[in-house]
Motif scaffolding. Structure first.
Motif, PDB file in Angstrom:
ATOM      1  N   UNK A   1      -8.678 -38.351 -16.460  1.00  9.40           N
ATOM      2  CA  UNK A   1      -9.939 -38.670 -15.815  1.00  9.40           C
ATOM      3  C   UNK A   1      -9.857 -38.727 -14.308  1.00  9.40           C
ATOM      4  N   UNK A   2      -8.665 -38.865 -13.748  1.00  4.04           N
ATOM      5  CA  UNK A   2      -8.574 -38.951 -12.288  1.00  4.04           C
ATOM      6  C   UNK A   2      -8.725 -37.579 -11.665  1.00  4.04           C
ATOM      7  N   UNK A   3      -7.917 -36.665 -12.136  1.00  4.96           N
ATOM      8  CA  UNK A   3      -7.883 -35.327 -11.594  1.00  4.96           C
ATOM      9  C   UNK A   3      -9.067 -34.542 -12.175  1.00  4.96           C
ATOM     10  N   UNK A   4      -9.879 -33.909 -11.344  1.00  6.97           N
ATOM     11  CA  UNK A   4     -11.070 -33.215 -11.859  1.00  6.97           C
ATOM     12  C   UNK A   4     -10.725 -32.160 -12.900  1.00  6.97           C
ATOM     13  N   UNK A   5      -9.555 -31.532 -12.697  1.00  8.55           N
ATOM     14  CA  UNK A   5      -9.116 -30.522 -13.639  1.00  8.55           C
ATOM     15  C   UNK A   5      -8.897 -31.137 -15.023  1.00  8.55           C
ATOM     16  N   UNK A   6      -8.203 -32.292 -15.010  1.00  9.23           N
ATOM     17  CA  UNK A   6      -7.928 -32.991 -16.270  1.00  9.23           C
ATOM     18  C   UNK A   6      -9.238 -33.398 -16.927  1.00  9.23           C
ATOM     19  N   UNK A   7     -10.170 -33.868 -16.083  1.00  4.42           N
ATOM     20  CA  UNK A   7     -11.458 -34.318 -16.619  1.00  4.42           C
ATOM     21  C   UNK A   7     -12.194 -33.164 -17.274  1.00  4.42           C
ATOM     22  N   UNK A   8     -12.089 -32.002 -16.592  1.00  2.08           N
ATOM     23  CA  UNK A   8     -12.741 -30.814 -17.136  1.00  2.08           C
ATOM     24  C   UNK A   8     -12.165 -30.470 -18.504  1.00  2.08           C
ATOM     25  N   UNK A   9     -10.812 -30.497 -18.563  1.00  2.82           N
ATOM     26  CA  UNK A   9     -10.166 -30.169 -19.836  1.00  2.82           C
ATOM     27  C   UNK A   9     -10.531 -31.186 -20.908  1.00  2.82           C
ATOM     28  N   UNK A  10     -10.616 -32.450 -20.488  1.00  2.00           N
ATOM     29  CA  UNK A  10     -10.971 -33.498 -21.451  1.00  2.00           C
ATOM     30  C   UNK A  10     -12.354 -33.212 -22.027  1.00  2.00           C
ATOM     31  N   UNK A  11     -13.291 -32.809 -21.137  1.00  6.85           N
ATOM     32  CA  UNK A  11     -14.663 -32.507 -21.599  1.00  6.85           C
ATOM     33  C   UNK A  11     -14.654 -31.338 -22.572  1.00  6.85           C
ATOM     34  N   UNK A  12     -13.897 -30.278 -22.194  1.00  2.00           N
ATOM     35  CA  UNK A  12     -13.822 -29.111 -23.080  1.00  2.00           C
ATOM     36  C   UNK A  12     -13.230 -29.524 -24.416  1.00  2.00           C
ATOM     37  N   UNK A  13     -12.187 -30.369 -24.329  1.00  2.00           N
ATOM     38  CA  UNK A  13     -11.515 -30.831 -25.545  1.00  2.00           C
ATOM     39  C   UNK A  13     -12.471 -31.564 -26.461  1.00  2.00           C
ATOM     40  N   UNK A  14     -13.218 -32.500 -25.854  1.00  2.00           N
ATOM     41  CA  UNK A  14     -14.196 -33.255 -26.662  1.00  2.00           C
ATOM     42  C   UNK A  14     -15.250 -32.319 -27.242  1.00  2.00           C
ATOM     43  N   UNK A  15     -15.628 -31.325 -26.427  1.00  2.00           N
ATOM     44  CA  UNK A  15     -16.618 -30.361 -26.880  1.00  2.00           C
ATOM     45  C   UNK A  15     -16.166 -29.624 -28.128  1.00  2.00           C
ATOM     46  N   UNK A  16     -14.887 -29.184 -28.071  1.00  2.00           N
ATOM     47  CA  UNK A  16     -14.369 -28.464 -29.222  1.00  2.00           C
ATOM     48  C   UNK A  16     -14.175 -29.374 -30.434  1.00  2.00           C
ATOM     49  N   UNK A  17     -13.832 -30.639 -30.151  1.00  2.00           N
ATOM     50  CA  UNK A  17     -13.534 -31.544 -31.262  1.00  2.00           C
ATOM     51  C   UNK A  17     -14.790 -32.072 -31.941  1.00  2.00           C
ATOM     52  N   UNK A  18     -15.907 -32.079 -31.199  1.00  3.79           N
ATOM     53  CA  UNK A  18     -17.082 -32.786 -31.718  1.00  3.79           C
ATOM     54  C   UNK A  18     -17.601 -32.281 -33.069  1.00  3.79           C
ATOM     55  N   UNK A  19     -17.564 -30.962 -33.337  1.00  6.14           N
ATOM     56  CA  UNK A  19     -18.018 -30.562 -34.682  1.00  6.14           C
ATOM     57  C   UNK A  19     -17.174 -31.223 -35.772  1.00  6.14           C
TER      58      UNK A  19
END
Lengths: 324, 394
Positions: free
Chosen positions: A24-42
């Motif tokens: 969550x600190x590094x914008x890159x990490x945050x971006x990946x976290x969002x993508x990750x959650x996006x893929x996991x949500x289904x």
């Protein structure tokens, strides 16, 4: 659930160690976290709808006075009567007793036989693959089908077992599924026949991991075959056997399809397992509250058993590095 | 306490492969015998046959006075140290060391005492309650040794016990294993592919190749008087320089490449058989340390022979220089003499064509690309028959 924990724990730990920093600190990490959650949500959606919701709903049902009408469920207020009725009912006690005995006996027999098979298979130099394939046939059959096969075998009128009995003794064959003890043994036999190969394959996998030098060292040390087995082979197989027992206990405690097809829980209710009792109460008697109480109580018992088991085996599973 | 006697022992595997052909070897009581050779030479098979872990196809194996061909491993009264130690991972160090005693139903108090004694000898006392997984490689190696010595067997067998250790520890344990063996004074058969271990540890060394015993003698004898090209090339690092040569009339000269070496009559006095090779090809061998740079040699050499090469590379090791030089002579590689471990180092990477290696004084003034002149004591030459590979000795 418990097994998933067992398998994923070390991986999760190594991932945590390898992560660059707090998420969550590094914008890159945050971006990946969002993508990750996006893929996991289904997946989360599916799990929530089909696993988490039914579990919660079952727990809720078990504490409700449920009224079933043509228009659906009616939850008519909190009650502990479902559990009270269950704990005082003879049926539940019998089902618990039957399921426990069944689990202990079948798992013990499968473990001993499976280990013997694995030891023999390990020694085979020729045709090991073919023997394994043959051995796995019972395991690969769908339980309902193997239950049907056994019901033919056990049938007193036209069953092969009855015919053999008749040829040997000349007497008319007994109705194996007609008496509580006989039916229980018949069920156990069918289960052991089907599941021993599974245990054998797991134990074999553990066996081939033990370096040959250890057996040679034991021989040079003066150990007989018997001593080597008890002092070297069995201790080194303990983690493997632990896994096999865990899988088998979980499976056996949820026993449903074999008695459902083979005995129908009978004679009477003598071979009615906890899972069958829950099913019958819910869907045959249309008694959702008490049925949910049986289901929830079974789940709790299994959960507690798993926790106890994991605690007992955690000392060993994965810790005994076999490489010398 | 016993000796090991291997008489015409042969091993043929079911697929027909003959791993060992009529091996004859005696290990006297208390002797440290090293069995050395390249991978696949049958040395480990030989050891495993003595251990009883491998059936003997033919011949007789005695431990002490007893023929043990058909005696099972556990009844041979042997102790073995395995290459990867084969410690029981579920037992503590003390249990590992005491396991054999426990199997013999020796009283607990006695086991404890013996285990503690062995641990004291090996410096393992503080680790007795640990499991092997918690120990370093060197400590595990000691536990494996402890397991062997605590039994007071009549024979020790060791299968490359140091090969899994790092270089420094290996040197240290080499001395330690040798010390323990001397102290216990038990017949020991030690297998290794490392000729340095063989040279430094063994009372005697048996060199094997392709299932055949090549030579068995004291390390220095092997080094100084190899019976054939294989032993000459295998023992010693860097390996002996071997060149094709042709002897002249009366074997008074040797033509090595384009250089004609004068062989003095003193050489013929110690190697009379050379005369019969007059006007015939031979293989001439010289150890790297027997190639001093002219002018640097420690003592004056009578009737010295001069040999020249072009300096290609100088490796300074502090105490000495390794000089790689080229000549127009054809270098001979003793077939199979180099193990997989050292293959790249000796032959492939640095040596090509007619290259040789000399081990010279660190203060020698050598310049890469310049010519260097070696002054050789003719008595240090080795000669081999190119057809048979055998040493031309007498």
């Amino acid at each position: 659930m418990a097994t998933a924990e067992l398998v994923h724990e070390p991986r999760a730990r190594s991932m945590a160690e390898g992560s660059p920093g707090p998420i969550g600190r590094d914008p890159n990490t945050r971006h990946f976290a969002r993508v990750g959650w996006g893929f996991s949500s289904p997946a989360f959606g599916v799990i929530a709808a089909f696993t988490i919701f039914p579990i919660i709903f079952a727990v809720v049902l078990s504490f409700q006075n449920v009224n079933v009408t043509g228009s659906g469920f009616g939850l008519q207020g909190f009650t502990t009567a479902n559990y009270h009725a269950m704990l005082t009912a003879g049926l539940w006690h019998h089902a618990l007793w039957f399921t426990t005995i069944y689990t202990v006996v079948t798992v013990a027999c499968e473990l001993v036989l499976g280990t013997v098979f694995a030891l023999v298979l390990e020694r085979l130099t020729k045709g090991r693959g073919m023997m394994m394939a043959l051995l796995l046939i019972p395991w690969s059959l769908i339980t309902v089908i193997s239950a049907e096969l056994w019901s033919y075998i056990y049938n007193p009128t036209y069953g092969v077992l009855g015919e053999i009995w008749h040829v040997i003794t000349g007497a008319s064959p007994p109705n194996l599924l007609g008496y509580p003890l006989d039916a229980t043994i018949a069920l156990m036999f069918a289960d052991i026949w089907k599941t021993t190969p599974f245990v054998a394959i797991i134990v074999l996998a553990g066996l081939v991991m033990i370096p040959t030098e250890l057996f040679e060292a034991a021989e040079v040390d003066g150990a007989t075959g018997w001593k080597t087995f008890w002092k070297v082979t069995v201790p080194l197989l303990r983690p493997t056997i632990g896994i096999a027992v865990l899988f088998r206990v979980l499976q056996a405690f949820g026993l449903f399809d074999l008695p459902y097809v083979l005995t129908g829980g009978g004679p009477g209710t003598s071979t009615q397992s906890l899972a069958m009792l829950g099913y019958n109460t819910m869907f045959t008697d249309i008694n959702f509250g008490p049925g949910a109480a049986v289901a929830v109580s079974t789940a709790v018992i299994v959960l507690v058993m798993c926790l106890v088991f994991l605690r007992a085996f955690k000392q060993q599973v994965g810790k005994e590095t076999i490489s010398a | 306490m016993a000796s090991i006697s291997i008489e015409k022992v042969t091993k043929i595997y079911p697929n027909g492969f003959e791993a060992i052909h009529e091996l004859d070897l005696d290990v006297a009581d208390g002797e440290f015998m090293v069995l050395v050779g390249p991978s696949g030479c049958g040395k480990t098979t030989a050891l495993r046959m003595v251990a009883g872990l491998e059936d003997i196809t033919g011949g007789t194996l005695r431990i002490g006075d007893r023929i043990v061909n058909d005696v099972s491993s556990k009844d041979r009264d042997i102790a073995m140290v395995f290459q990867n130690y084969a410690l029981y991972p579920h037992m503590t160090v003390a249990e590992n060391i005491g396991f054999a005693l426990k199997l013999r139903k020796i009283p607990k108090a006695e086991i404890k005492k013996k285990v503690e004694d062995a641990a004291a000898i090996l410096g393992l006392t503080e680790w007795l309650d640990r499991k092997p997984g918690q120990l370093s490689g060197g400590q595990r190696q000691r536990v494996a040794m402890g397991r062997a010595i605590v039994r007071e067997p009549s024979v020790f067998l060791m299968d490359e016990p140091l090969s899994n250790l790092d270089a420094k520890l290996r040197v240290q344990m080499r001395a330690e294993v040798a010390r323990i063996q001397r102290r216990l004074n038990v017949a020991t058969l030690y297998v290794t592919h490392d000729q340095v271990e063989a040279m430094t540890m063994g009372d005697r060394v048996a060199v094997m190749r392709a299932g055949l015993l090549q030579q068995c003698d004291k390390p220095q004898v092997l080094y100084d008087h190899p019976v054939n090209l294989f032993v000459a090339g295998f023992m010693g690092s860097p390996a002996m320089n071997l060149f094709d040569a042709t002897l002249g009339e009366g074997a008074a000269t040797a033509l090595v490449g384009s250089q004609k070496l004068e062989l003095p009559s003193s050489l013929h006095a110690i190697r009379p058989a050379l005369k019969s090779y007059a006007n015939r090809p031979v293989i001439i061998g010289i150890r790297p340390e027997d190639l001093p740079v002219a002018g640097d040699e420690p003592a004056a050499i009578d009737e010295a022979v001069y040999f020249e090469g072009d300096v290609e590379l100088v490796e300074a090791l502090g105490s000495e220089l390794l000089v790689h030089f080229t000549t127009d002579a054809h270098r001979v590689e003793a077939e199979g003499a180099k193990d997989a471990d050292s293959e790249g180092l000796s032959a492939g990477a640095l040596t090509k064509g007619g290259e040789g290696v000399a081990r010279v004084e660190p203060r020698s003034q050598l310049v890469v690309g310049r010519r260097v002149r070696f002054r050789i004591d003719p008595a240090r030459f080795h000669f081999f028959d190119p057809a048979s590979g055998l040493s031309i000795t007498s």
